[in-house]
Scaffold this active site. Structure first.
Site, PDB file in Angstrom:
ATOM      1  N   GLU A   1     -15.719  18.370 -33.902  1.00 22.77           N
ATOM      2  CA  GLU A   1     -14.350  17.847 -33.804  1.00 22.77           C
ATOM      3  C   GLU A   1     -13.598  18.566 -32.684  1.00 22.77           C
ATOM      4  O   GLU A   1     -13.180  19.713 -32.847  1.00 22.77           O
ATOM      5  CB  GLU A   1     -13.600  18.040 -35.133  1.00 22.77           C
ATOM      6  CG  GLU A   1     -14.240  17.321 -36.311  1.00 22.77           C
ATOM      7  CD  GLU A   1     -13.526  17.606 -37.629  1.00 22.77           C
ATOM      8  OE1 GLU A   1     -12.610  18.457 -37.650  1.00 22.77           O
ATOM      9  OE2 GLU A   1     -13.880  16.978 -38.644  1.00 22.77           O
TER      10      GLU A   1
ATOM     11  N   ASP B   1      -5.013  20.768 -36.207  1.00 23.07           N
ATOM     12  CA  ASP B   1      -5.649  19.688 -35.455  1.00 23.07           C
ATOM     13  C   ASP B   1      -4.705  19.341 -34.318  1.00 23.07           C
ATOM     14  O   ASP B   1      -3.547  18.968 -34.562  1.00 23.07           O
ATOM     15  CB  ASP B   1      -5.873  18.471 -36.348  1.00 23.07           C
ATOM     16  CG  ASP B   1      -6.886  18.749 -37.452  1.00 23.07           C
ATOM     17  OD1 ASP B   1      -7.775  19.587 -37.239  1.00 23.07           O
ATOM     18  OD2 ASP B   1      -6.777  18.129 -38.526  1.00 23.07           O
TER      19      ASP B   1
ATOM     20  N   HIS C   1      -7.369  24.357 -43.590  1.00 24.06           N
ATOM     21  CA  HIS C   1      -6.034  23.739 -43.542  1.00 24.06           C
ATOM     22  C   HIS C   1      -5.233  24.134 -44.785  1.00 24.06           C
ATOM     23  O   HIS C   1      -4.021  24.345 -44.716  1.00 24.06           O
ATOM     24  CB  HIS C   1      -6.161  22.215 -43.506  1.00 24.06           C
ATOM     25  CG  HIS C   1      -6.439  21.641 -42.157  1.00 24.06           C
ATOM     26  ND1 HIS C   1      -5.510  21.624 -41.134  1.00 24.06           N
ATOM     27  CD2 HIS C   1      -7.554  21.036 -41.661  1.00 24.06           C
ATOM     28  CE1 HIS C   1      -6.032  21.040 -40.072  1.00 24.06           C
ATOM     29  NE2 HIS C   1      -7.274  20.676 -40.353  1.00 24.06           N
TER      30      HIS C   1
ATOM     31  N   HIS D   1     -10.079  20.216 -33.670  1.00 19.90           N
ATOM     32  CA  HIS D   1      -9.885  21.142 -34.791  1.00 19.90           C
ATOM     33  C   HIS D   1     -10.067  22.600 -34.365  1.00 19.90           C
ATOM     34  O   HIS D   1     -11.077  22.961 -33.761  1.00 19.90           O
ATOM     35  CB  HIS D   1     -10.875  20.806 -35.909  1.00 19.90           C
ATOM     36  CG  HIS D   1     -10.694  21.668 -37.135  1.00 19.90           C
ATOM     37  ND1 HIS D   1      -9.919  21.293 -38.202  1.00 19.90           N
ATOM     38  CD2 HIS D   1     -11.190  22.903 -37.439  1.00 19.90           C
ATOM     39  CE1 HIS D   1      -9.938  22.244 -39.117  1.00 19.90           C
ATOM     40  NE2 HIS D   1     -10.703  23.234 -38.669  1.00 19.90           N
TER      41      HIS D   1
END
Length: 246
Positions: free
Chosen positions: A224, A167, A160, A227
């Site tokens: 996740e 996300d 990120h 993500h």
């Protein structure tokens, strides 16, 4: 006889005057009508002009270096946003962005634009929870939750922080939520990609998200479902570029 002639002459004069009067009135009426129509045409012309001005004029990515940070909304209005870290509706329970904006590197935007066009064929579009994250914000998050299981150590940085991770989830073209395994930032097995103990509708939605993102150069994180990292983005340097809040 002279009296009769005078009377006839008077009648003719009156008749001619009446014809002239009617003719003038007709012309005046036409002019009035033209005057009434002119503003309508002007309003239409003005409306078209205003519409052209109001219509979003998106920037082009042509000539921009792939590593340049750009604001996604400048290139499309086809996305939805729920930037959680600009609020306290997140696992940190604190706001860590001064305001919500979605910036990434230009190469990430190019891939996202292509992926979103593919999603639209299925009646959905991308909604963002988080995009590029300045490294200074990573330090804020680490201070609140200094646990690498949940927050990347800012010394090493997150993708990120490199402008190559997003996300995301999916919503309908009208903005309605599409059912996914969990809410954003749920840390548990229900959020894992290898968890198949879920209703078929949710499995199908997760599959559509994963397969489409992978098709356009992103890879997923096993734990996740939301993500995605752009391939090769891990090689980019950590950045601390900060956007302006108005």
């Amino acid at each position: 006889m002279k009296k009769l002639f005078f009377t006839m002459k008077t009648i003719i004069v009156l008749f001619l005057n009446m014809m002239i009067f009617l003719s003038c009135k007709t012309e005046a009426s036409k002019k009035e009508t033209a005057k009434e129509e002119e503003p309508i045409e002007k309003i239409v012309a003005d409306s078209v002009r205003i519409a052209k001005v109001v219509k979003p004029q998106f920037k082009s990515l042509g000539g921009i270096a792939d590593t340049t940070f750009v604001r996604l909304a400048d290139y499309s209005d086809g996305f939805a946003y729920d930037l959680r870290y600009a609020t306290d509706n997140n696992f940190l329970k604190e706001q860590v962005y001064e305001c919500g904006e979605c910036y990434t590197r230009a190469k990430t935007v190019k891939a996202l634009l292509k992926a979103n066009e593919e999603f639209k064929k299925h009646g959905v579009k991308i909604k963002f929870y988080d995009c590029y994250r300045p490294n200074s914000v990573q330090y804020k998050m680490w201070k609140i939750v200094p646990n690498p299981q949940y927050v990347a150590n800012p010394e090493k940085g997150s993708i990120h922080n490199k402008g190559g991770a997003v996300d995301i989830t999916l919503v309908t073209l009208e903005g309605e939520e599409v059912k996914m395994p969990t809410d954003f930032d749920f840390f548990g097995k229900r959020a894992y990609h290898d968890n198949f103990d879920l209703p078929q509708e949710i499995l199908d939605n997760r599959k559509l998200l994963k397969e489409t993102m992978e098709k356009f150069g992103f890879w997923s994180t096993r734990t996740e479902w939301w993500h995605y990292n752009l391939q090769g983005a891990s090689n980019d340097p950590i950045a601390n570029f900060k956007w302006n809040c108005e």
